[in-house]
Scaffold this motif. Structure first.
Motif, short mmCIF file in Angstrom:
data_model
loop_
_atom_site.label_atom_id
_atom_site.label_comp_id
_atom_site.label_asym_id
_atom_site.label_seq_id
_atom_site.Cartn_x
_atom_site.Cartn_y
_atom_site.Cartn_z
N VAL A 96 -60.83 -66.79 129.12
CA VAL A 96 -62.05 -66.73 128.66
C VAL A 96 -62.65 -68.22 128.46
N GLY A 97 -62.00 -68.95 127.62
CA GLY A 97 -62.42 -70.49 127.52
C GLY A 97 -63.63 -70.64 126.83
N ASP A 98 -64.27 -69.86 125.74
CA ASP A 98 -65.61 -70.07 125.07
C ASP A 98 -65.12 -70.61 123.99
N ASP A 99 -63.90 -71.02 123.52
CA ASP A 99 -63.55 -71.74 122.33
C ASP A 99 -63.42 -73.21 122.74
N ASP A 100 -64.36 -74.11 121.93
CA ASP A 100 -64.32 -75.32 122.12
C ASP A 100 -63.18 -76.13 121.47
N SER A 101 -61.97 -75.73 121.92
CA SER A 101 -60.95 -76.31 121.23
C SER A 101 -59.62 -76.11 122.22
N LEU A 102 -58.68 -76.95 122.05
CA LEU A 102 -57.20 -76.60 122.48
C LEU A 102 -56.59 -75.62 121.74
N GLY A 151 -56.43 -67.11 125.02
CA GLY A 151 -57.14 -66.91 125.96
C GLY A 151 -58.78 -67.57 125.75
N ARG A 152 -59.09 -67.49 124.48
CA ARG A 152 -60.42 -67.78 124.22
C ARG A 152 -60.49 -69.42 124.23
N HIS A 153 -59.29 -69.96 124.20
CA HIS A 153 -59.46 -71.60 124.09
C HIS A 153 -59.64 -72.19 125.78
N PHE A 154 -60.36 -73.55 125.54
CA PHE A 154 -60.39 -73.93 126.95
C PHE A 154 -59.19 -74.65 127.70
N ASP A 182 -66.59 -80.11 132.14
CA ASP A 182 -66.56 -79.43 133.30
C ASP A 182 -65.78 -78.09 133.24
N PRO A 183 -66.21 -76.95 132.66
CA PRO A 183 -65.51 -75.83 132.28
C PRO A 183 -65.03 -75.32 133.81
N ALA A 184 -65.59 -75.68 134.87
CA ALA A 184 -65.44 -75.15 136.02
C ALA A 184 -64.01 -75.55 136.71
N GLU A 185 -63.80 -76.78 136.36
CA GLU A 185 -62.48 -77.50 136.70
C GLU A 185 -61.39 -76.87 135.92
N ALA A 186 -61.79 -76.74 134.52
CA ALA A 186 -60.54 -76.00 133.83
C ALA A 186 -60.32 -74.62 134.23
N ARG A 187 -61.17 -73.86 134.45
CA ARG A 187 -61.03 -72.60 135.11
C ARG A 187 -60.26 -72.39 136.35
N ALA A 188 -60.60 -73.49 137.13
CA ALA A 188 -59.80 -73.39 138.43
C ALA A 188 -58.38 -74.14 138.24
#
Length: 318
Positions: free
Chosen positions: A150-156, A217-220, A281-287
């Motif tokens: 999901v990546g909506d948590d702004d932490s590792l 899964g919530r973390h980026f 750049d969340p798009a790069e993280a997701r890719a």
């Protein structure tokens, strides 16, 4: 096959017991280290049965899977039988990297030609002195729990058991360094002690495997700070879930994480810079996470893992 195996590493065992066999797991009344029985927070099939030391004396077994040096003596005392050429066939799974001076890295079973040592990474087989014992490698396998990023948590996120006791081995001091510039949450046993050592760091203990995966899964991104470990299963699980990963370049990390899945580096500052870029750049993280998931499915799939083990166990029993 009827396989005896102590419950030592629950995550690894969860994959191992998915095969088509009968699995016997020693249990003691206090469920201490020598008899934990079935896992309480992992989903194990009904083919995993608890067995007491008394029952072990009258149970027919095809093979014993050892994971600690003490289990050789435990089996002889509890079952009244020998292992290896003159008893029940056995293999020894080496999960860990050696400790102490490099000149002393001889494996505890190095003098036994009748009990193969199975390492979980090529790095392990290389650094251990296996002596006359046959040495094999069966890399980790992980069930596909599905894409969970999901990546909506702004932490590792980092998964570390006993992060205070295993401070430098687990790289907890590197987590402290990262948190100065990027937020980090740590999951695992004993993490309640962390805030007192690293102010502001969030530690979460006592989660089921399903809860852990949902939270991860919530973390980026996933941070793997270990200096000295075979290869943490949590790193593979993070890739399976679709998280981009940042790993210290130690032991087998370079072989486990391809460049398209994240960054493996011996320089913490490079990991921090990459984490900051992913936050922008969340798009790069997701890719990156999607590439890592594709790689993990190919290299660490459960079917390959079980096939490898079936082949080896059949040879040992033969």
């Amino acid at each position: 096959m009827r396989i005896l195996a102590w419950h030592v590493h629950a995550a690894w065992m969860t994959s191992f017991v998915q095969g088509p066999h009968e699995y016997y797991v020693p249990v003691l009344p206090d469920r201490s280290a020598d008899g934990k029985g079935r896992a309480q927070t992992y989903d194990w099939p009904d083919t995993v049965r608890e067995i007491t030391p008394e029952e072990l004396r009258t149970t027919d077994l095809d093979v014993v899977l050892l994971q600690r040096p003490c289990e050789v003596e435990l089996f002889a005392r509890w079952a009244g039988r020998a292992l290896g050429r003159h008893g029940v066939p056995a293999v020894y799974v080496e999960h860990n990297t050696p400790r102490g001076d490099v000149a002393d890295w001889q494996h505890p079973l190095a003098a036994r030609a009748d009990v193969p040592i199975v390492h979980v990474t090529e790095f392990n087989r290389t650094v251990w002195d296996n002596g006359i014992a046959p040495a094999f490698v069966i890399e980790h396998g992980v069930p596909d729990y599905g894409y969970g990023y999901v990546g909506d948590d702004d932490s590792l996120v980092a998964a570390i058991n006993e992060p205070v006791r295993r401070w430098r081995v687990a790289g907890t001091d590197l987590v402290a360094r990262v948190t100065q510039q990027v937020p980090v949450s740590v999951y695992g046993m004993g993490t309640a002690e962390l805030p007192a050592r690293i102010p502001g760091l969030a530690g979460v203990d006592d989660l089921s495997q399903a809860e852990l995966h949902e939270r991860m899964g919530r973390h980026f991104g996933y941070l793997h700070p270990y200096r000295w470990t075979s290869l943490g299963l949590s790193l593979i699980e993070a890739m399976m879930l679709g998280l981009p990963v940042l790993a210290i370049g130690a032991t087998a990390a370079y072989e486990a994480v391809p460049p398209e899945a994240g960054l493996v580096s011996t320089a913490p500052d490079r990991l921090i810079e990459t984490a900051q870029r992913w936050r922008r750049d969340p798009a790069e993280a997701r890719a990156r996470g999607q590439a890592g998931r594709a790689h993990a499915l190919r290299q660490f799939g459960l079917a390959r893992f079980l096939d490898d083990w079936d082949g080896l166990l059949k040879e040992v029993c033969r």
